[in-house]
Design an enzyme around this catalytic site. Structure first.
Site, PDB file in Angstrom:
ATOM      1  CG  HIS A  24      34.733   8.243  25.626  1.00  0.00           C
ATOM      2  ND1 HIS A  24      36.058   9.057  25.327  1.00  0.00           N
ATOM      3  CD2 HIS A  24      34.038   8.927  26.462  1.00  0.00           C
ATOM      4  CE1 HIS A  24      35.901  10.335  25.789  1.00  0.00           C
ATOM      5  NE2 HIS A  24      34.730  10.316  26.558  1.00  0.00           N
ATOM      6  CD  GLU A  54      37.141   6.188  22.898  1.00  0.00           C
ATOM      7  OE1 GLU A  54      37.883   5.801  23.791  1.00  0.00           O
ATOM      8  OE2 GLU A  54      36.750   7.349  22.656  1.00  0.00           O
ATOM      9  NE  ARG A  74      32.803  11.721  23.656  1.00  0.00           N
ATOM     10  CZ  ARG A  74      34.137  12.192  23.581  1.00  0.00           C
ATOM     11  NH1 ARG A  74      34.891  11.500  22.477  1.00  0.00           N
ATOM     12  NH2 ARG A  74      34.619  12.960  24.235  1.00  0.00           N
ATOM     13  CG  HIS A 133      40.202   7.640  26.322  1.00  0.00           C
ATOM     14  ND1 HIS A 133      38.908   8.324  26.103  1.00  0.00           N
ATOM     15  CD2 HIS A 133      40.414   7.659  27.430  1.00  0.00           C
ATOM     16  CE1 HIS A 133      38.432   8.767  27.516  1.00  0.00           C
ATOM     17  NE2 HIS A 133      39.656   8.282  28.355  1.00  0.00           N
ATOM     18  CD  GLU A 140      42.552   9.125  22.668  1.00  0.00           C
ATOM     19  OE1 GLU A 140      41.997   8.387  22.089  1.00  0.00           O
ATOM     20  OE2 GLU A 140      41.822  10.066  23.456  1.00  0.00           O
TER      21      GLU A 140
END
Lengths: 93, 309
Positions: free
Chosen positions: B69, B72, B127, B196, B270
């Site tokens: 993405h 990020e 994204r 991510h 994440e």
């Protein structure tokens, strides 16, 4: 280049499933231009939404009317982006 | 322009050209350990570069990707730091040395280069990929909904304007297809970590079903260990669990596919923010983020090495 002057990121705490549903409904309203950085899933997870300047008044009214708890996570997205650019330029020779 | 990777500024964000130059520099400096392989081309024709850290032939592999993405940014920046960390620590850190003496590590720092370039030139908040969608004015596909496991299920969107648009078909995105082809042709990857940001979670399959993965107990315990390691550095709060129970139903995601390909240690991270900046994590947090994440990656890689299957 896309700019984000006056865009704010709001951190919303939903207190029940009904509020989650309301957030899901507002996320479908394309004309508001909302960008959910963290989507409405369940009460235990905060919701972060980037709100364009032009939609701020409507979104704040919606949140107040429906008794949402929220705070401003980012006051001005563009200000952070400008700072990010400054930092990047500083590192260049 | 930094002439060596020692001069490179790891505590700042960089554009695609600079990252690709960094990769070339690293390969030139450590050609005995690192090589660059190109696993395909993005929609806009950019090379999909993967760094291969290897000490011998026919090793099983460990995959790490960052930046699927594009907005990020802390993930691509962390990937750069990981690459340098590997070459620094090989021969010095006995655990990493042991891992690399037995396993190859593949690191794709910019998994979605078209999107990443677009975040630098046109829209910082982009994204998805950059492939146009016929019949729609909206561009791009979510490359983390494009995999052929429960593709098109309710945990993805069929609307090309959505941030979670799954695309016209499984593996329609060249950035995804390149990894699929690589994983299949390699045939011996034992761990797969897709990174991510943000929300500080370590997640394992499944995203598409509540049915526990058959290795759930082991994956859960390993996640606990990895997060304990991660938190030991800066006490960053992390949660962990399966994707569907920890966040939401997500269909067509990377690690569900890799797990079903037989890669048992499939995880997705994440990374930070801690709740103040979201995708706009200040550059001074890149190194702390990478440092703490590295501890978790090491825990998973070491466990992979110690538990062959």
């Amino acid at each position: 280049k896309e700019t984000f002057e006056g865009h704010q990121v709001l951190r919303i705490t939903a207190k029940d499933e009904a509020q989650i549903t309301l957030l899901k409904e507002i996320s479908q309203q394309v004309h508001l231009g909302l960008d959910f950085w963290r989507e409405p899933i369940r009460e235990s997870l905060p919701v972060d939404v980037c709100v364009p300047f032009n939609s701020l008044q409507a979104v704040r009214a919606f949140l107040a009317y429906n008794h949402f708890e929220y705070c401003v996570m980012i006051e001005d997205v563009q200000a952070l982006l400008d700072e990010e650019q400054r930092q990047m330029l500083k590192s260049r020779p | 322009i930094p002439r060596t990777t020692d001069e490179f500024d790891y505590s700042n964000y960089h554009d695609l050209n600079t990252i690709y130059s960094f990769m070339d520099m690293l390969v030139a400096e450590h050609s005995d350990l690192v090589s660059k392989i190109v696993i395909g081309q993005s929609y806009e024709g950019r090379p999909l570069n993967v760094l291969k850290f290897s000490t011998g032939a026919n090793h099983p592999g460990i995959w790490i990707d960052t930046g699927i993405h594009s907005r990020e940014w802390v993930t691509q920046a962390s990937g750069i730091w990981f690459a340098k960390k590997i070459v620094n620590d090989y021969g010095r850190d006995p655990i990493l040395t042991d891992i690399l003496n037995n396993y190859d590590i593949f690191l794709e720092i910019v998994t979605n280069p078209d999107g990443f370039d677009y975040t630098h030139t046109s829209d910082r908040m982009w994204r998805k990929t950059r492939k146009p969608n016929p019949g729609s004015s909206c561009v791009g596909v979510d490359p983390n909904r494009n995999w052929d496991t429960s593709f098109g299920g309710p945990g993805a969107s069929s609307n090309p304007c959505s941030q979670t648009y799954h695309g016209p078909s499984a593996h329609s995105e060249p950035e995804v297809k390149a990894i699929v082809d690589f994983v299949k042709s390699h045939g011996n990857l034992k761990a797969f970590m897709s990174i991510h940001s943000y929300s500080q979670m370590l997640l394992y399959p499944y995203g598409y079903t509540h049915t526990p993965a058959k290795d759930q107990a082991e994956l859960h315990e390993l996640a606990r260990k990895a997060i304990t390691e991660l938190q030991s550095l800066y006490n960053t709060g992390y949660t962990f669990g399966s994707i569907i129970t920890t966040i939401y139903q997500a269909d067509g995601v990377t690690v569900d596919w890799t797990y079903e390909q037989g890669i048992k240690y499939s995880y997705t991270f994440e990374l930070r923010d801690t709740g103040r900046h979201g995708f706009l994590l200040p550059a001074n947090q890149i190194i702390p983020t990478a440092e703490e994440t590295w501890l978790a990656l090491m825990a998973i890689m070491e466990h992979t090495k110690n538990n062959p299957y």
